[in-house]
Design a protein around this motif. Structure first.
Motif, PDB file in Angstrom:
ATOM      1  N   LYS A  87      40.408  40.927  65.386  1.00 40.20           N
ATOM      2  CA  LYS A  87      39.374  41.680  66.045  1.00 40.20           C
ATOM      3  C   LYS A  87      40.313  42.650  67.211  1.00 40.20           C
ATOM      4  O   LYS A  87      41.332  42.224  67.705  1.00 40.20           O
ATOM      5  CB  LYS A  87      38.753  40.578  67.110  1.00 40.20           C
ATOM      6  N   PRO A  88      39.711  43.790  67.475  1.00 40.04           N
ATOM      7  CA  PRO A  88      38.555  44.387  66.708  1.00 40.04           C
ATOM      8  C   PRO A  88      38.836  44.668  65.306  1.00 40.04           C
ATOM      9  O   PRO A  88      39.942  45.186  65.126  1.00 40.04           O
ATOM     10  CB  PRO A  88      38.448  45.656  67.543  1.00 40.04           C
ATOM     11  N   PHE A  89      37.803  44.559  64.350  1.00 37.53           N
ATOM     12  CA  PHE A  89      38.079  44.519  62.783  1.00 37.53           C
ATOM     13  C   PHE A  89      37.658  46.041  62.407  1.00 37.53           C
ATOM     14  O   PHE A  89      36.629  46.461  63.111  1.00 37.53           O
ATOM     15  CB  PHE A  89      37.690  43.493  62.425  1.00 37.53           C
ATOM     16  N   ASP A  90      38.152  46.326  61.314  1.00 42.61           N
ATOM     17  CA  ASP A  90      37.890  47.509  60.850  1.00 42.61           C
ATOM     18  C   ASP A  90      36.713  47.156  59.699  1.00 42.61           C
ATOM     19  O   ASP A  90      36.932  46.151  59.171  1.00 42.61           O
ATOM     20  CB  ASP A  90      38.917  48.079  59.832  1.00 42.61           C
ATOM     21  N   GLU A  91      35.654  47.723  59.859  1.00 47.76           N
ATOM     22  CA  GLU A  91      34.214  47.147  59.355  1.00 47.76           C
ATOM     23  C   GLU A  91      34.692  47.387  57.808  1.00 47.76           C
ATOM     24  O   GLU A  91      34.377  46.479  56.967  1.00 47.76           O
ATOM     25  CB  GLU A  91      33.204  48.091  59.501  1.00 47.76           C
ATOM     26  N   SER A  92      35.318  48.454  57.015  1.00 47.91           N
ATOM     27  CA  SER A  92      35.599  48.570  55.644  1.00 47.91           C
ATOM     28  C   SER A  92      36.589  47.341  55.144  1.00 47.91           C
ATOM     29  O   SER A  92      36.266  46.728  54.279  1.00 47.91           O
ATOM     30  CB  SER A  92      36.255  49.743  55.349  1.00 47.91           C
ATOM     31  N   HIS A  93      37.477  46.991  56.017  1.00 48.01           N
ATOM     32  CA  HIS A  93      38.383  46.004  55.497  1.00 48.01           C
ATOM     33  C   HIS A  93      37.816  44.517  55.669  1.00 48.01           C
ATOM     34  O   HIS A  93      37.921  43.472  54.902  1.00 48.01           O
ATOM     35  CB  HIS A  93      39.573  45.840  56.864  1.00 48.01           C
ATOM     36  N   LEU A  94      36.657  44.444  56.592  1.00 48.26           N
ATOM     37  CA  LEU A  94      35.852  43.145  56.908  1.00 48.26           C
ATOM     38  C   LEU A  94      35.087  43.064  55.581  1.00 48.26           C
ATOM     39  O   LEU A  94      35.042  41.973  54.907  1.00 48.26           O
ATOM     40  CB  LEU A  94      34.994  43.192  58.052  1.00 48.26           C
ATOM     41  N   LEU A  95      34.482  44.180  55.194  1.00 51.60           N
ATOM     42  CA  LEU A  95      33.740  44.093  54.033  1.00 51.60           C
ATOM     43  C   LEU A  95      34.336  43.761  52.404  1.00 51.60           C
ATOM     44  O   LEU A  95      34.082  42.775  51.825  1.00 51.60           O
ATOM     45  CB  LEU A  95      32.893  45.324  53.600  1.00 51.60           C
TER      46      LEU A  95
ATOM     47  N   LEU B 269      27.673  37.429  67.111  1.00 56.21           N
ATOM     48  CA  LEU B 269      26.875  36.914  65.919  1.00 56.21           C
ATOM     49  C   LEU B 269      25.787  37.745  65.536  1.00 56.21           C
ATOM     50  O   LEU B 269      25.702  37.849  64.223  1.00 56.21           O
ATOM     51  CB  LEU B 269      26.287  35.360  66.562  1.00 56.21           C
ATOM     52  N   GLY B 270      25.101  38.329  66.532  1.00 53.42           N
ATOM     53  CA  GLY B 270      24.089  39.417  66.256  1.00 53.42           C
ATOM     54  C   GLY B 270      24.337  40.571  65.318  1.00 53.42           C
ATOM     55  O   GLY B 270      23.642  40.755  64.229  1.00 53.42           O
ATOM     56  N   PHE B 271      25.396  40.995  65.740  1.00 51.65           N
ATOM     57  CA  PHE B 271      26.157  42.115  64.773  1.00 51.65           C
ATOM     58  C   PHE B 271      26.707  41.696  63.490  1.00 51.65           C
ATOM     59  O   PHE B 271      26.182  42.477  62.504  1.00 51.65           O
ATOM     60  CB  PHE B 271      27.484  42.516  65.793  1.00 51.65           C
ATOM     61  N   LEU B 272      27.168  40.714  63.388  1.00 52.53           N
ATOM     62  CA  LEU B 272      27.739  40.283  62.042  1.00 52.53           C
ATOM     63  C   LEU B 272      26.603  40.058  60.938  1.00 52.53           C
ATOM     64  O   LEU B 272      26.682  40.018  60.024  1.00 52.53           O
ATOM     65  CB  LEU B 272      28.863  39.144  62.138  1.00 52.53           C
ATOM     66  N   GLU B 273      25.732  39.346  61.859  1.00 51.81           N
ATOM     67  CA  GLU B 273      24.345  38.961  60.745  1.00 51.81           C
ATOM     68  C   GLU B 273      23.868  40.331  60.163  1.00 51.81           C
ATOM     69  O   GLU B 273      23.264  40.267  59.041  1.00 51.81           O
ATOM     70  CB  GLU B 273      23.643  38.109  61.488  1.00 51.81           C
ATOM     71  N   ARG B 274      23.488  41.305  61.005  1.00 47.65           N
ATOM     72  CA  ARG B 274      22.861  42.455  60.869  1.00 47.65           C
ATOM     73  C   ARG B 274      23.834  43.229  59.811  1.00 47.65           C
ATOM     74  O   ARG B 274      23.204  43.664  58.740  1.00 47.65           O
ATOM     75  CB  ARG B 274      22.434  43.265  61.981  1.00 47.65           C
ATOM     76  N   PHE B 275      24.873  43.326  60.130  1.00 44.52           N
ATOM     77  CA  PHE B 275      25.798  44.216  59.356  1.00 44.52           C
ATOM     78  C   PHE B 275      26.235  43.535  57.884  1.00 44.52           C
ATOM     79  O   PHE B 275      26.061  44.464  56.707  1.00 44.52           O
ATOM     80  CB  PHE B 275      27.373  44.275  60.157  1.00 44.52           C
ATOM     81  N   LEU B 276      26.559  42.232  57.961  1.00 43.44           N
ATOM     82  CA  LEU B 276      26.512  41.746  56.359  1.00 43.44           C
ATOM     83  C   LEU B 276      25.484  41.616  55.588  1.00 43.44           C
ATOM     84  O   LEU B 276      25.549  41.928  54.365  1.00 43.44           O
ATOM     85  CB  LEU B 276      27.180  40.448  56.652  1.00 43.44           C
ATOM     86  N   ASN B 277      24.448  41.447  56.456  1.00 45.59           N
ATOM     87  CA  ASN B 277      23.029  41.570  55.531  1.00 45.59           C
ATOM     88  C   ASN B 277      22.868  42.787  54.966  1.00 45.59           C
ATOM     89  O   ASN B 277      22.300  42.731  53.808  1.00 45.59           O
ATOM     90  CB  ASN B 277      21.952  40.825  56.363  1.00 45.59           C
TER      91      ASN B 277
END
Length: 467
Positions: free
Chosen positions: A105-113, A16-24
């Motif tokens: 998971k584990p997901f690719d960050e560029s694909h997630l975005l 939760l913490g990682f996704l919150e920081r990353f997406l923001n």
């Protein structure tokens, strides 16, 4: 511009913490977090979000069940599922249940975005489309009230204000003043706009049938009741029902309607149980209910129940300055409908403005329609409006002769006169071209030929060079 919002649902605090920081940081979105599905539902109850990103495996309610709940409450909810690499079958199931997409998971960050960015874009487009549709619907509804006079301006503003509420409304006004249109506008601009709108012309339904039509019945309630019927009130559930000319309703039905308004429940004929209903009631009348109360023909307590808010639709004489606007509006509308290209001369407009319109806007509307059909020239003059073809039938005159005719004879006489005038006007306009005349009338060519033969009308008479 409103900031876009994402709700992340995961039972792992680190994720939760990682996704919150990353997406923001990457998308500049507002992120809300929930450690389980129950928390997510509580947050969504407080305020909607653009996208929900949820893990599929969580204690208690899992991601699939949360997806079902979200889609049940809002079929257009944008939900992205996060699943482990070995649980692709779960992801496929989620797509079948209406998920927008899934990531593993584990997901690719560029694909997630990329996936979340597309979901946000889709949600934004859908919201803009819905807003535009509402603006168009509101504009089209209000636009039907043509005019800039004080009575029209006041009427439209009152309808807007009343539409926001859920109160019972009584609309009064003379025949032809737009009472039905006012009722439709109230519904269209109300929170019930997505629900049904049921229109009931009370005098048009026989008294012995109206009760069963309104409230429904159970199988066997009376001879001919071969199955259950829900009734018009039940059909209007979640929406509005318009009871037109309610002053003509019988005393017995008035009593039953009063109970519906008081208790918000009804009992179908032949049933010993009542059922709750959620329906807004809008009533209309061209009579004075207070006069009928004094004569004992209308219940005073029902009047006060209906009269929570009264709206009066003005007569045309109260908004005479709007006659030119209305006339030109109807001219454009029916020229387009009939495939004509005509305009009103100055003397015709003066004639329209000077007339007394006992039938109000509807009479003006029909006058313009007849003028377009029967006038021979491109410019409609005052003489055209005064012609026999463009005048409505008089209360006496030719109609008086019908009093001594059999119904069928009178009907055939009126039909013959109308068809003859109408078809001859079409053929005159098209110079005897039957195909063009049929197209202008919205008829099949064979249908028009059949009518011409029946009334002995020859197209040759109207062709160029005919003597």
């Amino acid at each position: 511009m409103t900031q876009r919002t994402i709700l992340i649902v995961d039972d792992q605090p680190d994720m939760l913490g990682f996704l919150e920081r990353f997406l923001n940081a990457e998308l500049g979105v507002s992120v809300r977090c929930a450690a389980n599905a129950d928390q997510a539902l509580a947050l969504l109850a407080q305020a909607p979000v653009d996208v929900v990103l949820t893990d599929i495996r969580m204690p208690g309610m899992d991601g699939l069940e949360l997806l079902k709940r979200l889609k049940g409450a809002n079929p257009e909810a944008m939900v992205i599922i996060m699943t482990a690499y070995g649980s692709i079958e779960k992801a496929v199931e989620a797509l079948k249940l209406g998920a927008y997409d899934f990531i593993t998971k584990p997901f690719d960050e560029s694909h997630l975005l990329h996936v979340i960015g597309k979901a946000l874009e889709h949600a934004s487009l859908r919201r803009r489309t819905q807003d535009l549709e509402k603006q168009i619907r509101d504009h089209e509804t209000v636009a039907h009230f043509i005019g800039r006079s004080a009575p029209v301006t006041k009427l439209v503003e009152t309808l807007r204000l009343v539409a926001r509420t859920d109160v019972t409304v009584l609309i009064t006004g003379e025949t032809g003043t737009g009472k039905e249109l006012a009722a439709r506008m109230i519904h269209a601009l109300s929170p019930r706009a997505a629900g049904p709108l049921i229109m009931v012309n009370c005098p048009a339904i026989p008294e012995d049938i109206l009760e069963s039509e309104l409230f429904g019945y159970r199988k066997g309630a009376f001879t001919g009741a071969l199955s259950d019927r829900a009734g018009l009130f039940a059909s209007a559930e979640g929406g509005s029902i318009v009871l037109d000319e309610i002053s003509d309703m019988s005393p017995l039905l008035q009593t039953k309607l009063l109970r519906v308004l008081q208790e918000k429940e009804l009992r179908p004929l032949g049933d010993d149980r009542t059922r709750k209903i959620d329906v807004r009631v809008i009533a209309s009348t061209n009579q004075d209910p207070r006069g009928k109360i004094s004569c004992g023909q209308f219940r005073e307590d029902l009047y006060h129940r209906l009269n929570c808010v009264t709206i009066h639709t003005p007569a045309l004489r109260e908004m005479a300055e709007d006659i030119p606007l209305l006339a030109n509006h109807f001219l454009a509308r029916y020229c387009a409908e009939f495939g004509a290209d005509k305009k009103l001369a100055a003397d015709a407009m003066r004639e329209l403005a000077a007339r007394e319109w006992s039938g109000n806007v509807r009479e003006l509307q029909n006058t313009i329609k007849r003028a377009i059909i029967f006038s021979r020239q491109a410019t409609i003059t005052a003489a055209d409006l005064a012609s026999e073809a463009c005048r409505p039938p008089e209360a006496g005159g030719a109609n008086a002769a019908f009093a001594h005719c059999k119904y069928r004879e009178a009907k055939n006489s009126v039909l013959k006169e109308f068809n003859t005038r109408y078809i001859e006007s079409l053929l005159r306009e098209t110079e005897g071209n039957v195909s063009q005349a049929a197209k202008q009338a919205g008829l099949e060519r064979q249908s028009l030929q059949h009518l011409m033969k029946k009334y002995a009308i020859s197209p040759e008479t109207f062709r160029k060079g005919a003597k």
